[in-house]
Scaffold this motif. Structure first.
Motif, mmCIF file in Angstrom:
data_model
loop_
_atom_site.group_PDB
_atom_site.id
_atom_site.type_symbol
_atom_site.label_atom_id
_atom_site.label_comp_id
_atom_site.label_asym_id
_atom_site.label_seq_id
_atom_site.Cartn_x
_atom_site.Cartn_y
_atom_site.Cartn_z
ATOM 1 N N TRP A 162 0.821 -1.212 0.000
ATOM 2 C CA TRP A 162 0.000 0.000 0.000
ATOM 3 C C TRP A 162 0.852 1.257 0.000
ATOM 4 O O TRP A 162 0.462 2.276 -0.541
ATOM 5 N N LEU A 163 1.983 1.167 0.672
ATOM 6 C CA LEU A 163 2.898 2.307 0.614
ATOM 7 C C LEU A 163 4.330 1.810 0.644
ATOM 8 O O LEU A 163 4.603 0.727 1.171
ATOM 9 N N THR A 164 5.201 2.584 0.047
ATOM 10 C CA THR A 164 6.554 2.074 -0.166
ATOM 11 C C THR A 164 7.528 3.201 -0.436
ATOM 12 O O THR A 164 7.134 4.296 -0.856
ATOM 13 N N MET A 165 8.798 2.898 -0.178
ATOM 14 C CA MET A 165 9.839 3.789 -0.677
ATOM 15 C C MET A 165 9.770 3.750 -2.199
ATOM 16 O O MET A 165 9.506 2.690 -2.771
ATOM 17 N N ALA A 166 10.003 4.894 -2.830
ATOM 18 C CA ALA A 166 9.786 4.905 -4.284
ATOM 19 C C ALA A 166 10.646 5.958 -4.954
ATOM 20 O O ALA A 166 11.107 6.912 -4.323
ATOM 21 N N TRP A 167 10.867 5.729 -6.253
ATOM 22 C CA TRP A 167 11.574 6.711 -7.071
ATOM 23 C C TRP A 167 10.549 7.530 -7.863
ATOM 24 O O TRP A 167 9.604 6.978 -8.446
ATOM 25 N N SER A 168 10.775 8.837 -7.904
ATOM 26 C CA SER A 168 9.763 9.744 -8.426
ATOM 27 C C SER A 168 9.314 9.417 -9.844
ATOM 28 O O SER A 168 8.124 9.358 -10.136
ATOM 29 N N GLY A 169 10.264 9.200 -10.746
ATOM 30 C CA GLY A 169 9.916 9.021 -12.152
ATOM 31 C C GLY A 169 8.991 7.839 -12.380
ATOM 32 O O GLY A 169 8.029 7.915 -13.150
ATOM 33 N N ASP A 170 9.273 6.747 -11.675
ATOM 34 C CA ASP A 170 8.429 5.557 -11.803
ATOM 35 C C ASP A 170 6.980 5.897 -11.500
ATOM 36 O O ASP A 170 6.055 5.515 -12.208
ATOM 37 N N VAL A 171 6.812 6.604 -10.375
ATOM 38 C CA VAL A 171 5.463 6.875 -9.895
ATOM 39 C C VAL A 171 4.746 7.797 -10.866
ATOM 40 O O VAL A 171 3.563 7.615 -11.166
ATOM 41 N N PHE A 172 5.500 8.773 -11.385
ATOM 42 C CA PHE A 172 4.873 9.729 -12.274
ATOM 43 C C PHE A 172 4.342 9.048 -13.535
ATOM 44 O O PHE A 172 3.244 9.334 -14.007
ATOM 45 N N GLN A 173 5.141 8.125 -14.061
ATOM 46 C CA GLN A 173 4.675 7.403 -15.252
ATOM 47 C C GLN A 173 3.387 6.636 -14.967
ATOM 48 O O GLN A 173 2.489 6.555 -15.801
ATOM 49 N N ARG A 174 3.292 6.067 -13.752
ATOM 50 C CA ARG A 174 2.082 5.318 -13.402
ATOM 51 C C ARG A 174 0.895 6.255 -13.258
ATOM 52 O O ARG A 174 -0.226 5.915 -13.642
ATOM 53 N N GLN A 175 1.154 7.429 -12.688
ATOM 54 C CA GLN A 175 0.069 8.408 -12.549
ATOM 55 C C GLN A 175 -0.482 8.770 -13.921
ATOM 56 O O GLN A 175 -1.689 8.832 -14.134
ATOM 57 N N LEU A 176 0.434 9.023 -14.851
ATOM 58 C CA LEU A 176 0.006 9.378 -16.204
ATOM 59 C C LEU A 176 -0.816 8.265 -16.828
ATOM 60 O O LEU A 176 -1.705 8.504 -17.637
ATOM 61 N N ALA A 177 -0.516 7.015 -16.425
ATOM 62 C CA ALA A 177 -1.262 5.880 -16.958
ATOM 63 C C ALA A 177 -2.596 5.711 -16.251
ATOM 64 O O ALA A 177 -3.345 4.793 -16.550
ATOM 65 N N GLY A 178 -2.868 6.601 -15.294
ATOM 66 C CA GLY A 178 -4.163 6.567 -14.620
ATOM 67 C C GLY A 178 -4.222 5.610 -13.451
ATOM 68 O O GLY A 178 -5.299 5.245 -12.982
ATOM 69 N N GLU A 179 -3.051 5.191 -12.964
ATOM 70 C CA GLU A 179 -3.068 4.268 -11.839
ATOM 71 C C GLU A 179 -3.122 5.035 -10.523
ATOM 72 O O GLU A 179 -2.603 6.148 -10.434
ATOM 73 N N PRO A 180 -3.752 4.446 -9.507
ATOM 74 C CA PRO A 180 -4.014 5.178 -8.266
ATOM 75 C C PRO A 180 -2.799 5.261 -7.353
ATOM 76 O O PRO A 180 -2.834 4.786 -6.225
ATOM 77 N N VAL A 181 -1.718 5.840 -7.841
ATOM 78 C CA VAL A 181 -0.542 5.972 -6.981
ATOM 79 C C VAL A 181 -0.190 7.445 -6.804
ATOM 80 O O VAL A 181 -0.414 8.268 -7.704
ATOM 81 N N LYS A 182 0.341 7.754 -5.662
ATOM 82 C CA LYS A 182 0.705 9.131 -5.366
ATOM 83 C C LYS A 182 2.100 9.123 -4.773
ATOM 84 O O LYS A 182 2.461 8.192 -4.043
ATOM 85 N N PHE A 183 2.884 10.137 -5.103
ATOM 86 C CA PHE A 183 4.257 10.217 -4.597
ATOM 87 C C PHE A 183 4.399 11.445 -3.703
ATOM 88 O O PHE A 183 3.906 12.510 -4.040
ATOM 89 N N ILE A 184 5.036 11.282 -2.574
ATOM 90 C CA ILE A 184 5.324 12.456 -1.738
ATOM 91 C C ILE A 184 6.768 12.398 -1.263
ATOM 92 O O ILE A 184 7.366 11.326 -1.159
#
Lengths: 355, 283, 404, 261
Positions: free
Chosen positions: C266-288
């Motif tokens: 549900w939540l994880t350490m993450a790299w920004s670019g990965d998350v952004f690409q998923r957001q653009l694909a409409g997936e329910p992920v958010k990066f902070i």
């Protein structure tokens, strides 16, 4: 017959389905083999004899018909529950087991007490002359030894019948002849029914009490060796068993006219096929008496065969007849190639097929 | 000429193995006894304590690898044997077609297969998500990141290596030998146990060798399918070699792993009653 | 001549071939010279000048990069070719830093050329080793006018390569927290959420020792760049407690992004670019970027020792700092560009674009994942700088957690 | 007998279940080759498209990588099968000095962790000043496939009846003719199984290849690298095509054998 039948086949048919076509390997075979008989299924390869035997053993289920062992219907009984054993053509010895373990296999499967297993396997290895070789592996043995292991492995179970599928095919001539006598001896000793499948007519004639000659999925003739040899029921049997001279034509007044001669067939009229065994024919230069069958021809070939000479004699119409003549007095041939000769034989030696 | 034949036959493989396996292995053996670090360099000190240290530090992962490898091998045997059996005895002239079908997924890259598995086995994916929606599974049910997933992945990935050698062994069992056993009162089960199974053992041995060894050393399944406590020895070797640049430890661990596997195979061969282990190992 | 070559070139009898032991001896000799250390002192300034004075433009360049790090039409490279007449070979041969270093090391150690003129590596242990071992050519600062003019200030002051002596950034990314908004209804703001028992079994952490170590320290309020051995141990204890409590599902490599977007975690350490690409694909992920801080990492271009065309390489590296080129690159990569002017260029482009393309561009321009604000940057920390000796302490502390 | 037939049918069904299980991830891969995805990730279904089939070769590096993989697999399989079969014959048929060591090496080649093998091969090539390219990949693939071929071939050879070969020699066949017409057909199942394993191992390998590839990229290498930013759908399509061609070969084979009999 008062004896119980060891094996009965009742109109047994075996069909295979192959790419939408139905192939009949066995087309309706009925047999009744009494206990203690040495019975042979004889025929060329592909005649259905092996399939028939495999139905007796239980490896194939008949498409139609019944199989009975000792009066009991076993048509749908699996092979391991049938009290018959088989000697396979290539022996099918268990390659990972020693001679001892191979022979003891059946007894162990039937949970025979260990002491008895030991005794019976030992005895059986004595009988087949393999005592002292218990620890050998099959691949370390000669063909003849493997054959005897296979025999011992089947016989040690004292089955009601032993099925042998061309068991001597892989052996050389001398060994084969020795084993034929050996098999016959063993059969007499243990007194059980042998069903012997072979394509070798001399083997069948030597050993069998009765023979079923099979061709194209059917039994052509069933009878003792003498009967089959002397009185073949069909042209196929006459040709397959030994050597035969076949003469066909229309008989009138008990006499059949052929090119260059006559064949006496007393009591027959109309179209007949006559078979004459080569050893019944006398070869000579003088015209024979009226009471014999006689025909003129030219010697095409003479083959010296030790105990007898074999002549091929060409008749006027181009047909050839084979004649055997015993070398009873000296080794010189009666006739040479190219000689013109008379062949003659007594009336009773012309056997009209189907009579 | 006759006496030379085996040498000539073996020569190309010998050259290959000598140059590309023995020489690098000898180098690795030497490295495993050195001390130092990547920046200042390594020196040969015949430090056998490298082995003691590596084993001491990573024995849980080593034992876990053997356990997972063993479990997966057993699973492969249980799953694969009936398949090999059916193909060898019942598939008729389509044998090669079935073998080909079994191996076909392995012509597609493992990365793709793994990504697909991840997708299929996802906690809320098309499989478990649907079952959870129907209330057939508890909400926190998951397969990924568990021991089961790792062992399952190993089983999946090496299964053909178990099936093929068993098939090769079964394929040459003469069906008449099986008939002979049945003729001698053995039930189908007994004929299988007493005749078919023993005759297929060389294939089983080859299959176990070909699967247990690489499954135990495999780092990929644990990395992709495992959770927090599923690290296997292959992962450790990888980290030591690539991340920590600790070549001696990585080499020592590799040799330890190979030695343990060799002993394992030896014991297994003995259990099977094989006289000459190395003969059997190559069977 | 080394023993192996000698063995291969001399005529030999059959008997020799069978002598595996003899070959093993050759192997031992080979091993003895295989892993010599060669730590080097930084080159003197005049040595650098000397080197560059000797180099000439050759009209070609070989660029080794990660896959999907260059638009499919190779636009920026094509234009570079047109503008400068330098032809290029572009190879997507780098899949992982550790692996890349693992296979580059023996080659460079043997003094052989790698076959590439530009290599892209993430700042971290392997890049540091490359520099320490003298595997990287020191850059001629005078030949980097575009970089000097257009690079953001932060990208000129990187702790792992002060003064851009060896590298200049290709693209950057931020390590923070990603969460799946279908399962996490609260707004995640703090790094403490990763340690919250509420998310037991649903937290992903990274397996990389540096990344996870940094987060352990940031959670304890320690600045990784200034941390000590005692700090690492404290962070290790915190991370171990997190694992033992069953909070962590798994220590991930790149695969965390699939896991979080599918809801396995549900939540994880993450790299920004990965998350952004998923957001653009409409997936329910958010990066902070957590309020306590996150880390920033950079993929850097460098010229490996023995490169055949260093001048051409340097020209290409600098060329990529022209804002228009950088914009084209960033639009494809969607990570953080080191050229701030890109944001305005993309905004302009969004103004003239239409439909879906316009929407995508607008999202990019507004994304803190591609263009972090000053406030975001203020929270970002760099990787810990470790000596080799320190690394031998640092790595085991965290590896014993991630590789239990 | 009827019970036996039922058991056979059950096993037949079971075999197909195992095939389905082994192929199930491929089904997902094929499906997502038709996904009309808009971003770089390809994990959620966004509608049907044939676009990726049209743009199959739009990523030149990927196309090259696929071609490299197939060529390398083919060449290395041929080499492995030839020399592995030779060694399998030697080990299965002959007694000779060094047999024990050879068996040990065959085992060692299987049990060396891939990473160690890759790293040590790289050191070797570097020390020998051998440039890394498709050739070094082939050499390495032969090395790790060799044992698998040797083991399967040898298992077949040990049970071969030597009199078969003697019979052939007796009938006037040359040594080579005997091998080609008698020995080879007899050990063919083992050789084929080995060849299939060898091909699959080569196509699938990532770890060893990543060390010895130099600047040659193979299909698995390219994909592993692309995971970082999202695998393009063309990869699925290529996987689908490889799979599809395989299935076609299997079907053609089945049809051909049906015709023959």
């Amino acid at each position: 017959m008062t004896e119980l039948s060891a094996i009965e086949l009742e109109d047994v048919v075996k069909e295979y389905h192959s790419h939408g076509e139905v192939v009949q390997a066995v087309k309706g075979v009925t047999l009744d083999i009494p206990e203690g008989e040495f019975f042979s299924l004889l025929g060329p390869s592909g005649c259905g004899k092996t399939t028939t035997m495999r139905m007796i053993a239980g490896f194939e289920a008949p498409s139609k018909g019944l199989v009975r062992l000792l009066g009991q219907d076993v048509t749908n009984v699996p092979p391991n529950k049938r009290d018959v054993n088989m000697v396979f053509q290539s022996y099918a010895l268990f390659p990972h087991m020693s001679v001892w373990d191979n022979v003891a296999f059946g007894l162990k499967q039937r949970k025979t007490p260990q002491e008895e297993v030991k005794r019976r396997v030992g005895e059986m290895l004595e009988i087949v002359d393999l005592a002292g070789r218990e620890k050998r592996m099959p691949r370390q043995m000669s063909g003849g030894q493997q054959q005897r292991v296979a025999l011992a492995r089947a016989l040690v179970n004292r089955p009601r019948a032993l099925l042998l599928d061309e068991p001597l095919g892989a052996l050389d001539l001398k060994l084969r002849q020795a084993m034929q006598i050996e098999l016959k001896r063993i059969q007499r000793e243990v007194g059980i029914t042998f069903v012997y499948v072979t394509h070798d007519q001399s083997e069948a004639l030597t050993m069998s009490d009765r023979i079923a000659v099979m061709n194209d999925g059917l039994v052509e003739q069933l009878g003792g060796p003498h009967e089959i040899y002397e009185r073949p029921a069909t042209a196929f049997v006459a040709g397959f068993i030994g050597t035969s001279n076949l003469l066909t034509g229309a008989a009138t007044g008990g006499e059949l006219k052929i090119a260059g001669g006559r064949v006496l067939v007393p009591g027959h009229d109309g179209e007949v096929t006559v078979t004459v065994r080569p050893e019944k024919i006398t070869i000579g230069t003088e015209e024979p008496a009226r009471e014999s069958s006689a025909v003129r021809g030219t010697v095409a070939e003479v083959v010296y065969l030790g105990t007898y000479n074999s002549y091929a004699v060409r008749l006027a119409d181009g047909a050839e007849m084979t004649v055997f003549q015993q070398n009873a007095h000296d080794a010189t041939a009666t006739a040479e190639r190219g000689d013109s000769v008379w062949l003659s034989w007594r009336a009773q030696h012309s056997y009209v097929i189907g009579s | 000429m006759r006496r030379l034949t085996p040498y000539l036959l073996a020569l190309p493989s010998w050259m290959w193995l000598a140059i590309f396996l023995v020489v690098p292995m000898a180098a690795m053996a030497s490295v495993s006894l050195q001390t130092g670090n990547a920046i200042d360099g390594f020196a040969m000190t015949f430090s056998f304590s490298n082995y003691a240290d590596a084993i001491g530090a990573y024995s849980p992962q080593l034992l876990r690898s053997l356990l997972y490898g063993g479990l997966a091998t057993v699973a492969m045997l249980v799953i694969g044997y009936p398949v090999a059996y059916w193909i060898a005895f019942k598939a008729g002239h389509r044998k090669s077609v079935y073998l080909f079908l079994l191996l076909l997924p392995f012509f597609v890259s493992f990365v793709l297969r793994t990504i697909s598995w991840n997708f299929l086995l996802s906690d809320n994916g098309i499989l478990f998500g649907t079952l959870k929606d129907w209330g057939l599974l508890p909400a926190d049910f998951h397969v990924l990141a568990t021991t089961f997933a790792v062992v399952g992945g190993l089983t999946y990935n090496f299964l053909p290596f178990m099936i093929l050698p068993i098939y090769v062994a079964l394929e040459r069992v003469d069906p008449r030998v099986v008939e002979a056993a049945q003729d001698l009162y053995a039930t189908r089960a007994a004929a299988f146990r007493r005749v078919v199974l023993p005759l297929s053992l060389p294939g089983v041995f080859a299959g176990v060798l070909m699967t247990f060894v690489p499954a135990t050393a495999d780092p990929i399944n644990a990395a992709i399918l495992g959770g927090t406590s599923n690290t296997m020895i292959g992962n450790i070797i990888q980290t030591e070699y690539l991340t920590n640049l600790d070549y001696p430890t990585a080499s020592a661990l590799s040799f330890t792993l190979m030695a343990v596997l060799l002993v394992g195979i030896f014991v297994y061969a003995r259990a099977l009653g094989t006289e000459n282990v190395l003969e059997a190992a190559a069977r | 001549m080394n023993p192996l070559m000698r063995g291969m070139t001399q005529p030999r009898t059959r008997r020799d071939v069978f002598r595996l032991t003899g070959l093993s001896a050759a192997g031992l000799a080979l091993a003895a010279c295989g892993v010599q250390g060669q730590k080097v002192a930084p080159p003197k300034a005049d040595a650098v000048a000397d080197y560059w004075a000797k180099q000439t433009k050759n009209g070609k360049v070989v660029f080794a990069n990660w896959p999907e790090y260059m638009p499919e039409d190779k636009g920026p490279l094509e234009r570079f070719k047109k503008d400068t007449g330098i032809s290029y070979e572009y190879k997507e041969v780098i899949q992982e830093n550790a692996e890349f270093f693992g296979k580059a090391d023996p080659v460079l150690r043997a003094g052989q050329p790698l076959g590439y003129d530009i290599v892209v590596m993430t700042n971290g242990i392997q890049l540091q080793h490359m520099i320490e071992l003298g595997y990287v050519v020191a850059l001629d600062q005078s030949k980097l006018p575009n970089f000097q003019a257009n690079a953001g200030q932060k990208y000129k002051e990187r702790a792992y390569d002060p003064g851009n002596k060896y590298t200049i950034p290709y693209t950057s990314g931020v390590t923070g927290i990603a969460y799946n908004t279908e399962y996490v209804k609260d707004d995640i703001t703090s790094i403490e959420s990763l340690f919250d028992a509420k998310y037991k079994g649903r937290v992903g952490m990274m397996s990389d020792a540096q990344e996870i170590g940094n987060f352990g320290m940031i959670a304890l309020g320690i600045d990784p760049e200034k941390s000590t051995e005692a700090d690492w141990k404290k962070a290790g204890e915190k991370l171990k407690a997190q694992r033992d409590a069953g909070i962590v599902r798994k220590y991930y490599d790149q695969s965390y992004i699939d896991a979080v977007s599918k809801g396995d975690i549900w939540l994880t350490m993450a790299w920004s670019g990965d998350v952004f690409q998923r957001q653009l694909a409409g997936e329910p992920v958010k990066f902070i970027v957590p309020e306590e801080g996150g880390t920033i990492w950079t993929d850097n271009m460098l010229i490996p020792k023995g490169a055949a065309n260093p001048v051409d390489a340097l020209m290409l590296m600098d060329y990529l700092y022209q804002p228009a080129v950088a914009a084209e690159l960033d639009e494809f990569i969607q990570f953080v560009t080191p050229v701030p002017a890109v944001q305005d260029l993309l905004r302009e482009k969004a103004g003239t674009a239409k439909g879906a393309a316009k929407k995508a561009l607008e999202e990019m321009v507004d994304s803190p994942l591609m263009f972090p604000t000053e406030a975001d940057y203020a929270k970002l920390r760099s990787y810990t700088q470790l000596t080799t000796q320190q690394e031998q302490v640092f790595n085991p502390i965290f590896q014993s957690i991630t590789q239990a | 007998m009827r019970g036996a037939r039922f058991g056979d049918r059950l096993l037949h069904l079971y075999t197909w279940l195992v095939i389905v299980w082994l192929s199930s991830p491929i089904a997902v891969m094929i499906l997502f080759g038709f996904n009309d995805k808009r971003s770089k990730s390809n994990t959620t279904w966004q509608g049907f498209t044939l676009r990726w089939y049209g743009e199959l070769f739009d990523i030149p590096d990927l196309t090259v990588a696929l071609r490299n993989t197939l060529v390398i697999a083919l060449v290395s399989t041929v080499i492995t099968v030839v020399i592995g079969t030779m060694l399998g014959l030697a080990l299965g048929r002959h007694r000779f000095r060094g047999k024990g060591v050879t068996n040990f090496l065959v085992f060692a080649a299987i049990s060396t962790p891939e990473l160690v093998m890759g790293a040590s091969l790289l050191s070797l090539f570097v020390s020998g000043n051998v440039p890394r390219d498709a050739n070094t990949i082939i050499v390495s693939h032969v090395l790790f496939s060799l044992s698998f071929v040797v083991v399967t071939v040898r298992a077949r050879v040990v049970t071969l009846d030597p009199s078969l070969e003697e019979a052939a020699r007796d009938l006037g066949a040359t040594a080579w003719g005997t091998f080609r017409q008698v020995t080879l057909p007899a050990i063919m199942p083992g050789v084929l199984a080995g060849a299939m394993l060898s091909f699959a191992l080569s196509v699938d390998d990532y770890v060893v290849t990543s060390f010895v590839n130099g600047s040659t990229v193979t299909f698995p290498l390219w994909i592993v690298g692309a995971v970082k930013t999202g695998i393009p759908a063309q990869v699925n399509v290529m996987g689908t095509l490889i799979f599809g061609i395989g299935v076609l070969i299997a079907i053609a084979n089945a049809v051909a054998t049906r015709r023959r009999t």
